[in-house]
Design a protein around this motif. Structure first.
Motif, PDB file in Angstrom:
ATOM      1  N   ARG A   1       0.450  -1.310  -0.227  1.00  0.00           N
ATOM      2  CA  ARG A   1      -0.159  -0.485   0.031  1.00  0.00           C
ATOM      3  C   ARG A   1       0.949   0.854  -0.004  1.00  0.00           C
ATOM      4  O   ARG A   1       0.419   2.118  -1.127  1.00  0.00           O
ATOM      5  N   MET A   2       2.002   1.606   0.656  1.00  0.00           N
ATOM      6  CA  MET A   2       2.805   2.028   0.967  1.00  0.00           C
ATOM      7  C   MET A   2       2.904   3.008  -0.357  1.00  0.00           C
ATOM      8  O   MET A   2       4.016   3.989  -1.160  1.00  0.00           O
TER       9      MET A   2
ATOM     10  N   GLU B   1       0.872   4.834  -2.753  1.00  0.00           N
ATOM     11  CA  GLU B   1       1.510   6.269  -2.032  1.00  0.00           C
ATOM     12  C   GLU B   1       2.654   6.828  -2.116  1.00  0.00           C
ATOM     13  O   GLU B   1       2.751   8.600  -2.882  1.00  0.00           O
ATOM     14  N   ILE B   2       3.715   6.335  -2.568  1.00  0.00           N
ATOM     15  CA  ILE B   2       5.211   7.019  -2.331  1.00  0.00           C
ATOM     16  C   ILE B   2       5.039   7.239  -4.074  1.00  0.00           C
ATOM     17  O   ILE B   2       5.660   8.326  -4.496  1.00  0.00           O
TER      18      ILE B   2
END
Lengths: 84, 84
Positions: B43-44, B47-48
């Motif tokens: 998930r990160m 977003e990155i």
């Protein structure tokens, strides 16, 4: 050597009976095509940290920031020790 | 060997007369303290990428994603070739 081997060799010594510290390392390397291109890593750094904070509570003193700038490549390294 | 040396050795051959491609590499390494800790890298990662898109226009096909999972360490590598 691929980046994955880099992290395998770098890993902390085998986790002792007590749990090893949880760590997060974020590296952003920007290789510029020409010399005068803008370097947006410093601003991007702050926003990436905010993304990380959505997933884990991180205090500023738990974050080590290293930046390495040379002719056409900037490397930003964030080392985050997470609350154990 | 520090991560900075890794990127110095890995750099593309000397930029020829034509400008070298601009590249961005993002690596997130998560070393978990215990085995059953959640892995939030997937998930990160998204977003990155959205943070990066605020600074440079990036098409999905310009992004290569590699994930390496082993017992207590996950490494996510995003390689982005930027529009020249």
């Amino acid at each position: 050597m691929s980046i994955f081997n880099y992290f395998r060799t770098k890993r902390a010594p085998a986790a002792s009976a007590t749990t090893a510290k949880e760590r997060l390392q974020v590296i952003v390397a920007h290789q510029r095509g020409q010399r005068n291109q803008p370097d947006y890593l410093p601003r991007m750094q702050q926003e990436i940290l905010e993304v990380i904070r959505k997933y884990v509570p991180v205090d500023q003193e738990d974050v080590q920031v290293q930046v390495d700038d040379s002719d056409n490549c900037s490397v930003l390294e964030l080392n985050v020790t997470l609350p154990g």
